[in-house]
Write a protein that holds these residues in place. Structure first.
Motif, PDB file in Angstrom:
ATOM      1  N   GLU A  48      -0.766 -11.912 -10.573  1.00  0.00           N
ATOM      2  CA  GLU A  48      -0.153 -11.514  -8.856  1.00  0.00           C
ATOM      3  C   GLU A  48       1.180 -10.819  -9.418  1.00  0.00           C
ATOM      4  N   GLN A  51       0.612  -7.595 -10.691  1.00  0.00           N
ATOM      5  CA  GLN A  51       0.218  -6.194  -9.822  1.00  0.00           C
ATOM      6  C   GLN A  51       1.098  -5.604  -8.787  1.00  0.00           C
ATOM      7  N   GLY A  52       2.174  -7.280  -8.511  1.00  0.00           N
ATOM      8  CA  GLY A  52       3.623  -6.705  -7.940  1.00  0.00           C
ATOM      9  C   GLY A  52       4.118  -5.492  -8.478  1.00  0.00           C
ATOM     10  N   LEU A  55       3.047  -2.398  -8.308  1.00  0.00           N
ATOM     11  CA  LEU A  55       3.598  -1.590  -6.823  1.00  0.00           C
ATOM     12  C   LEU A  55       4.664  -0.783  -6.937  1.00  0.00           C
ATOM     13  N   LYS A  58       4.789   1.763  -8.395  1.00  0.00           N
ATOM     14  CA  LYS A  58       3.680   2.660  -7.773  1.00  0.00           C
ATOM     15  C   LYS A  58       4.772   3.846  -6.415  1.00  0.00           C
ATOM     16  N   ASN A  59       5.474   3.093  -5.949  1.00  0.00           N
ATOM     17  CA  ASN A  59       6.010   3.242  -4.009  1.00  0.00           C
ATOM     18  C   ASN A  59       7.860   3.004  -4.400  1.00  0.00           C
ATOM     19  N   LEU A 119       2.075  -1.401   3.206  1.00  0.00           N
ATOM     20  CA  LEU A 119       1.154  -1.612   2.343  1.00  0.00           C
ATOM     21  C   LEU A 119       0.087  -3.488   3.070  1.00  0.00           C
ATOM     22  N   SER A 120      -0.956  -3.311   2.241  1.00  0.00           N
ATOM     23  CA  SER A 120      -2.079  -4.711   2.690  1.00  0.00           C
ATOM     24  C   SER A 120      -1.405  -6.323   2.592  1.00  0.00           C
ATOM     25  N   GLN A 122      -2.369  -9.083   0.754  1.00  0.00           N
ATOM     26  CA  GLN A 122      -2.208  -8.871  -0.062  1.00  0.00           C
ATOM     27  C   GLN A 122      -1.269  -8.418  -0.858  1.00  0.00           C
ATOM     28  N   GLU A 123      -0.852  -6.727  -0.540  1.00  0.00           N
ATOM     29  CA  GLU A 123      -0.174  -6.649  -1.677  1.00  0.00           C
ATOM     30  C   GLU A 123       1.576  -6.851  -1.153  1.00  0.00           C
ATOM     31  N   HIS A 126       1.331 -10.294  -3.392  1.00  0.00           N
ATOM     32  CA  HIS A 126       1.781  -9.507  -5.041  1.00  0.00           C
ATOM     33  C   HIS A 126       3.235  -9.370  -5.117  1.00  0.00           C
ATOM     34  N   LEU A 127       4.071  -8.435  -4.134  1.00  0.00           N
ATOM     35  CA  LEU A 127       5.126  -7.452  -3.830  1.00  0.00           C
ATOM     36  C   LEU A 127       6.299  -9.088  -4.583  1.00  0.00           C
TER      37      LEU A 127
END
Ligand code: HEC
Length: 148
Positions: A48, A51-52, A55, A58-59, A119-120, A122-123, A126-127
């Motif tokens: 997690e 993935q955070g 993100l 990516k952002n 963002l969802s 879940q996203e 993770h962030l």
């Protein structure tokens, strides 16, 4: 000691100074290398958190924010946003973070604006995990101010 500054004296200062600072440099290097492992974040680096971080990259959050001092100075430091807004409570921080991300841009007059990233759930989770993990890195109490 003679009144004249001789070549020999200049040479001794050169070599003596060189040796002194070389030893100092080696000593400080050894000190840093032995101190760093003790300051590692021992929290598990979960999927997690990873993935955070993806993100985060990516952002391009760093295009406006700093993280542990690195980044842009348009928006607040986020390395300690968990301490600032969560005060040690993960659920409280996640609730704040989720609401914050959804409320952007605030449209408040005179305030700098942050975009809506859509963002969802879940996203966002993770962030938040990534920011919580980052806040636990031992930075020797930097920044000194929780607002920083
Ligand atoms: C275009 C610039 C910009 C980008 C890109 C940006 N932000 Fe922000 N962010 C801001 C600004 C400006 C504020 C402060 C707004 C205010 O206080 O009204 C802010 C505030 C925040 C806060 C609240 C900080 C606090 O101390 O309360 C969080 C959390 C946050 N951003 C997370 C993110 C995340 C996560 C990303 C990437 C997905 C991101 N931001 C990308 C401009 C940006």
């Amino acid at each position: 000691m003679s009144e004249r500054f001789t070549k020999g004296m200049a040479r001794n200062i050169y070599y003596g100074g060189g040796a002194f600072f070389m030893l100092l440099f080696i000593g400080l290097t050894v000190d840093t290398v032995t101190a760093l492992p003790k300051r590692e974040n021992r929290d598990k680096l979960t999927a997690e958190v990873a993935q955070g971080k993806a993100l985060w990259e990516k952002n391009n959050c760093i295009g406006c924010h700093t993280l542990l001092g690195e980044g842009a100075y348009f928006a607040p430091e986020l390395g300690n946003v968990y301490t600032r807004r969560g005060m040690g409570d993960e659920q409280a921080f996640k609730a704040f973070f989720n609401a914050w991300m959804k409320a952007m841009p605030s449209g408040a007059e005179g305030r700098r604006q942050m975009p809506q990233f859509n963002l969802s759930e879940q996203e966002l989770d993770h962030l938040a995990d990534f920011l919580i993990w980052t806040s636990r890195i031992n930075t020797n109490n930097w920044p000194p101010n929780v607002e920083g």
